[in-house]
Design an enzyme around this catalytic site. Sequence first.
Site: not given
Length: 575
Positions: A286-287
């Site tokens: 998700k980063r």
Amino acid sequence: MKPCTIGRMTVERHREIVTRFAPSPTGHLHVGGARTALFNWAFARKRGGTFVLRIEDTDVARSSVQSTLGILEDMRWLGLDWDEGPSLPSARDADESLFDPETQKGEHGPYFQSERGHLYREALDRLLESGRAYKCFKTAEELDALRKKARAEGKAYQYDPTDALSMSRQEVARREAAGEPFVIRFRMPDRDIVVDDLILGQVRIKRNELEDFVIVKSSRAGGGPTFHFANVVDDAAMGITHVLRAQEHLMNTPKHVALFEALDIAPPRYAHMPLIFNSDGSKMSKRDKAKAARAAARQAGLKEVPGIDQPLFDEFMAKKNDDLLVAAAIAAKLELTLPEIDVFDFRRSGYLPWTLLNYLSLLGWSPGNDIERFGLDFLVEHFDLSRVGKANARFDRAKLLAFNTDAIAELDAATFQRMLSEHLRAFHPEYDQLRGEVERFALFAESYRPRSRTLEEPAINGRFFVIEDSALVYDAKAVRKVLLKYDGRGLALLGPLHDALAAHEPWEADSLEKAIADFAADRGVNLGDVAQPLRVAVSGGTVSPPINHTLVILGKGSTLARIKLAMDRAPAMGE
RNA sequence: GACCCCUUCGUCUAGCCUGGUCCAGGACAUCAGGUUUUCAUCCUGAAAACACGGGUUCGAAUCCCGUAGGGGUCGCCA
């Protein structure tokens, strides 16, 4: 496989293949998870087995109903159906209020770990009784300090069970009665453990690499079973015969195997699949979205974004958090597409579910010939663990897009129209009215079908069709190049063109094409010399479906109004 | 750092188990042409890999050993 008895449940599934997908509901379904689900699904389907969906919500703090629903909905969208597991509301739209965790199919439920406490308790009692589990009063802080110390000394840390094992019953009882928090650990057997992996082959882990791991968390951490424990008990109770999971679980497997043996249950077969990474080799997380949003915001000099508190935004920009809401708000503001990570992202970006699955299946598996494009039926027919590779793969969005381009080209008009309508309904309310006008929408869809690589492209490229005439924004570069260049040759055509079109009837594709061609011929210019100025005038840019179709979708009124608008605005748009 | 897994074109991979048919095949991307009123397609062609070293063998991408590189794990997260 011998029958397993846990609780009142006896599982006996003779020689049937049973696989499961067991996500924890802490967010959307990740593409990596989707591939795991796909392989488990395909394996079960190929062998006429059962595919179970189990929700691993032991982490109460991070689990949520929305995530569960999201994952079920993603699975449904992908077309991966499960034989046992929670039921999804039948509504086309996943509606949280309609979701009932009590509703499920299958006889080995409940399929939420949070509701299976009694099974873990019973299994725990057995381990406690047989001496295979024991209480340990070392706190997380103490262990942390020991780990740090070992690290500082350059030594490998491993939990030392001596203290806990040598503690007298009375002492244990006393500390427990005094309310001291403790965890329960599993006593690893005193021997090496060999995992006979269906993909990797035999993997031997030496006894001294294995430690007594926690199976029940302390009261301070909720007191529930850990992943290892719940996972094993459930796999046993649900009669899972094959566990297909990512390679990151390989080192957990000896623990799981030992646990099965301690419970006197034959362990399932394991198969560890290679991991999927970004094209630059970094972990797909998700980063990535936060990173992309941050970079774009920085480049655009964004100092704030609507709907997000300033402190949160500032922290985000300072890399103090990777809040996805902030990332999404930035993306919306800057109109950029964040890197797709979750199944939902790909759906929103307009990929077809079976294309995503087709592409995903090729990451780690291959049918063994030069066949690459296929559907789920082919996968079910040919999927085999012997053809799953061992090396990690990188996710290549360009290739996925190429697959999607071909898949869309293969759709017939009606299917494309239906899917496009659905996509627009879900993600682009500005098209609601157009979608409601049957004939016009059909032409819109048919115009974009041959020139779309995703379902999202018509939405982006066709936006000029659904805005007010007066709201049309002209692209300065296009105006200069097509209308103003060469002493305004293009612009000069608009007046007579307007009049010619105003007199033209009926307003339909064939006759319009002819009219425009005649108009060009009369002036001794190429069709393109007329089509492009007209295109810029009505769409604001140089790109649109064939000009006659563009005009029909737009309608006569808007066409004429926009030509006037262009004649009005273009002259002021020079250098 | 320790343990474990992996290593064929830029990327995904076929071939490896059952050595010769592989001066290594396909796909995506790239590059060069061509078709198309814009765009997106589409067509043709090109360049592009057996990580390295040793061994076994008449012969190795394929078998063995080592080295290097990449990855995973080392949580009261799953």
